[in-house]
Design a protein around this motif. Sequence first.
Motif, PDB file in Angstrom:
ATOM      1  N   GLU B  14       0.838  -1.200   0.000  1.00  0.00           N
ATOM      2  CA  GLU B  14       0.000   0.000   0.000  1.00  0.00           C
ATOM      3  C   GLU B  14       0.874   1.252   0.000  1.00  0.00           C
ATOM      4  O   GLU B  14       0.635   2.199  -0.752  1.00  0.00           O
ATOM      5  N   LEU B  15       1.923   1.203   0.832  1.00  0.00           N
ATOM      6  CA  LEU B  15       2.819   2.360   0.922  1.00  0.00           C
ATOM      7  C   LEU B  15       3.473   2.645  -0.426  1.00  0.00           C
ATOM      8  O   LEU B  15       3.518   3.784  -0.890  1.00  0.00           O
ATOM      9  N   GLU B  16       3.969   1.578  -1.048  1.00  0.00           N
ATOM     10  CA  GLU B  16       4.672   1.777  -2.324  1.00  0.00           C
ATOM     11  C   GLU B  16       3.726   2.332  -3.392  1.00  0.00           C
ATOM     12  O   GLU B  16       4.105   3.209  -4.171  1.00  0.00           O
ATOM     13  N   THR B  17       2.500   1.848  -3.380  1.00  0.00           N
ATOM     14  CA  THR B  17       1.522   2.360  -4.350  1.00  0.00           C
ATOM     15  C   THR B  17       1.251   3.847  -4.101  1.00  0.00           C
ATOM     16  O   THR B  17       1.218   4.656  -5.032  1.00  0.00           O
ATOM     17  N   LEU B  18       1.065   4.173  -2.830  1.00  0.00           N
ATOM     18  CA  LEU B  18       0.782   5.576  -2.474  1.00  0.00           C
ATOM     19  C   LEU B  18       1.931   6.492  -2.865  1.00  0.00           C
ATOM     20  O   LEU B  18       1.720   7.567  -3.418  1.00  0.00           O
ATOM     21  N   VAL B  19       3.149   6.024  -2.572  1.00  0.00           N
ATOM     22  CA  VAL B  19       4.313   6.861  -2.866  1.00  0.00           C
ATOM     23  C   VAL B  19       4.405   7.116  -4.368  1.00  0.00           C
ATOM     24  O   VAL B  19       4.625   8.240  -4.806  1.00  0.00           O
ATOM     25  N   ALA B  20       4.175   6.049  -5.124  1.00  0.00           N
ATOM     26  CA  ALA B  20       4.221   6.211  -6.587  1.00  0.00           C
ATOM     27  C   ALA B  20       3.170   7.225  -7.031  1.00  0.00           C
ATOM     28  O   ALA B  20       3.429   8.091  -7.863  1.00  0.00           O
ATOM     29  N   LYS B  21       1.980   7.134  -6.448  1.00  0.00           N
ATOM     30  CA  LYS B  21       0.889   8.046  -6.825  1.00  0.00           C
ATOM     31  C   LYS B  21       1.236   9.481  -6.448  1.00  0.00           C
ATOM     32  O   LYS B  21       1.041  10.408  -7.223  1.00  0.00           O
ATOM     33  N   LEU B  22       1.758   9.623  -5.236  1.00  0.00           N
ATOM     34  CA  LEU B  22       2.055  10.969  -4.749  1.00  0.00           C
ATOM     35  C   LEU B  22       3.197  11.614  -5.508  1.00  0.00           C
ATOM     36  O   LEU B  22       3.294  12.825  -5.603  1.00  0.00           O
ATOM     37  N   GLU B  23       4.084  10.767  -6.049  1.00  0.00           N
ATOM     38  CA  GLU B  23       5.191  11.330  -6.807  1.00  0.00           C
ATOM     39  C   GLU B  23       4.735  11.799  -8.176  1.00  0.00           C
ATOM     40  O   GLU B  23       5.380  12.620  -8.802  1.00  0.00           O
ATOM     41  N   GLY B  24       3.624  11.256  -8.634  1.00  0.00           N
ATOM     42  CA  GLY B  24       3.030  11.764  -9.863  1.00  0.00           C
ATOM     43  C   GLY B  24       2.417  13.134  -9.558  1.00  0.00           C
ATOM     44  O   GLY B  24       2.330  13.540  -8.403  1.00  0.00           O
ATOM     45  N   GLN B  25       2.009  13.852 -10.568  1.00  0.00           N
ATOM     46  CA  GLN B  25       1.582  15.229 -10.340  1.00  0.00           C
ATOM     47  C   GLN B  25       0.061  15.416 -10.338  1.00  0.00           C
ATOM     48  O   GLN B  25      -0.419  16.425  -9.856  1.00  0.00           O
ATOM     49  N   ASP B  26      -0.646  14.446 -10.873  1.00  0.00           N
ATOM     50  CA  ASP B  26      -2.040  14.721 -11.206  1.00  0.00           C
ATOM     51  C   ASP B  26      -3.045  14.348 -10.110  1.00  0.00           C
ATOM     52  O   ASP B  26      -4.110  13.850 -10.384  1.00  0.00           O
ATOM     53  N   LEU B  27      -2.667  14.584  -8.857  1.00  0.00           N
ATOM     54  CA  LEU B  27      -3.616  14.337  -7.768  1.00  0.00           C
ATOM     55  C   LEU B  27      -4.293  15.650  -7.393  1.00  0.00           C
ATOM     56  O   LEU B  27      -3.668  16.708  -7.411  1.00  0.00           O
ATOM     57  N   LYS B  28      -5.558  15.545  -7.025  1.00  0.00           N
ATOM     58  CA  LYS B  28      -6.208  16.743  -6.489  1.00  0.00           C
ATOM     59  C   LYS B  28      -5.633  17.028  -5.107  1.00  0.00           C
ATOM     60  O   LYS B  28      -5.230  16.106  -4.400  1.00  0.00           O
ATOM     61  N   LEU B  29      -5.644  18.269  -4.739  1.00  0.00           N
ATOM     62  CA  LEU B  29      -5.000  18.652  -3.480  1.00  0.00           C
ATOM     63  C   LEU B  29      -5.590  17.889  -2.298  1.00  0.00           C
ATOM     64  O   LEU B  29      -4.863  17.350  -1.467  1.00  0.00           O
ATOM     65  N   ASP B  30      -6.924  17.838  -2.251  1.00  0.00           N
ATOM     66  CA  ASP B  30      -7.584  17.123  -1.147  1.00  0.00           C
ATOM     67  C   ASP B  30      -7.096  15.693  -1.052  1.00  0.00           C
ATOM     68  O   ASP B  30      -6.763  15.204   0.025  1.00  0.00           O
ATOM     69  N   ASP B  31      -7.063  15.021  -2.226  1.00  0.00           N
ATOM     70  CA  ASP B  31      -6.625  13.627  -2.254  1.00  0.00           C
ATOM     71  C   ASP B  31      -5.169  13.520  -1.847  1.00  0.00           C
ATOM     72  O   ASP B  31      -4.780  12.638  -1.087  1.00  0.00           O
ATOM     73  N   ALA B  32      -4.382  14.449  -2.361  1.00  0.00           N
ATOM     74  CA  ALA B  32      -2.949  14.419  -2.054  1.00  0.00           C
ATOM     75  C   ALA B  32      -2.729  14.543  -0.551  1.00  0.00           C
ATOM     76  O   ALA B  32      -1.955  13.799   0.029  1.00  0.00           O
ATOM     77  N   ILE B  33      -3.467  15.434   0.068  1.00  0.00           N
ATOM     78  CA  ILE B  33      -3.313  15.613   1.517  1.00  0.00           C
ATOM     79  C   ILE B  33      -3.694  14.342   2.258  1.00  0.00           C
ATOM     80  O   ILE B  33      -2.973  13.851   3.117  1.00  0.00           O
ATOM     81  N   LYS B  34      -4.818  13.778   1.830  1.00  0.00           N
ATOM     82  CA  LYS B  34      -5.299  12.552   2.481  1.00  0.00           C
ATOM     83  C   LYS B  34      -4.295  11.421   2.309  1.00  0.00           C
ATOM     84  O   LYS B  34      -3.944  10.726   3.261  1.00  0.00           O
ATOM     85  N   GLN B  35      -3.843  11.256   1.073  1.00  0.00           N
ATOM     86  CA  GLN B  35      -2.963  10.126   0.790  1.00  0.00           C
ATOM     87  C   GLN B  35      -1.599  10.330   1.412  1.00  0.00           C
ATOM     88  O   GLN B  35      -0.942   9.375   1.817  1.00  0.00           O
TER      89      GLN B  35
END
Lengths: 407, 74
Positions: B14-35
């Motif tokens: 789960e952590l590795e998936t999240l990190v990969a997602k967070l390193e990408g740019q296209d997250l909404k701010l709310d989601d980014a904060i949550k994740q």
Amino acid sequence: MAQAPELNSTFSVSQITGHIQHTLEKGFSSVWVKGEISNLTRHSSGHWYFSLKDSGAQLGSVMFRHQNESVRFEPAHGMEVTAHGKISVYPPQGRYQLIVDQMLPAGQGDLHLAFENLKKKLMAEGLFDPSLKKKLPAYPSHIGIITSPTGAAIRDMINILSRRWPLARLILLPVKVQGEGAAVEIARAIEILNSLNECQVLLVGRGGGSLEDLWAFNEEVVARAITQSQIPIVSAVGHETDITIADFVADQRAPTPSAAAELVVPDQLELIRWFSQVEQSLQSNMRRKMERHEQRLHAIAASYALKRPELMIAQYVQKLDQMEDKALRATQDKISKAAARLDNLFVSVEAINPLHVLEKGYAVISGAKGVVIRSIDEVSDGVELHMRLKDGEIISIARDVKKRKLK
Amino acid sequence: MSEKDKSFEDLMEELETLVAKLEGQDLKLDDAIKQNERALKLIHLCRDRLDSARQKIDKLVRTAEGGFEKQALD
């Protein structure tokens, strides 16, 4: 040269020797021969000449220098050996001999042969196929260890596993790793841990030893058990240079038991370091993200759309100012135009002021009643004429009135 | 499944998936904060597990009936 000999034909010696050479060299191009060394001559050139013999026959043999350099024992007259090579015919002397490229003491030679045969057989069955290899779990929680309960191997493995990954529960299944029945015990252990169905990976191995010591790991029963295991298996037999059949069929081969322990678990210290890195990068990432959003917010707040009411008022104010100016200018224009006209009028009025004419020496003539006389027709002899000059008046009587055109 | 029941591997995945997602740019701010919060929590959980880990070793021993039983070894 390779034509089939015809039944009734006659060969020359060279021809028949050629056929024999072809047949023998083709038929025995790679053979293992077991026998006793006799008449060994180590020639000064470095080549070895000897015979292999048993009770019924002997075979002339030669092992050239570049091959015999890799022989790891001292061959001697009377020694039982297993030799590998090809049959070669030497036509000038009508002799055939074995050109040896590998030689092992007989016991080892047997094992070697058995090893090669089993390897060939299992390979033909496709058991070494890389696509059969199971992936090792990244973070195993249960690790099975099949090895001798005594000796350095088990100690080394437990030490390394505890240091690197104390999270895993180790399940030891002590087995005999050499001697009679060892192979069956190892194979059985693999089955038991599979049926226990708790381990995510199995380490199967032992420390270093002679070829005979390691032999259990070259037996078919072990190879089959490894192949059939549902749990991925890491083989860890002997030293770096020892290769066993178990290594070929295992999902991963480790050069030593210690190396197996290293590769089967992650290192917690590395992981902890990674956590710190990730934490930092997540935080700085988040900071950057927030800053970006803040900048965007600023940009939006400063945008035309949000400033419009303010802007519109400013525009009206400006327009009002402009209109005021215009109105003011227009009024002033009108006033100054009127003034100009007044001036003009004044000038014109001045221009026609009769007094100005009188200044120049003219006179205005009027009748007794003060009516200005413009034509001679209004005058007749004896009429009273009032002549007004610039600075006075003459009252006179007209006489000798004549009409004529003044040019 | 509560966090406690999750395997280390699950948490890491789960952590590795999240990190990969967070390193990408296209997250909404709310989601980014949550994740981002979730990722930090996962790191915390994994660290705790490592901190409290003490290797347990069991030895399989043959029973009189011919089966096997586990014996704790320390």
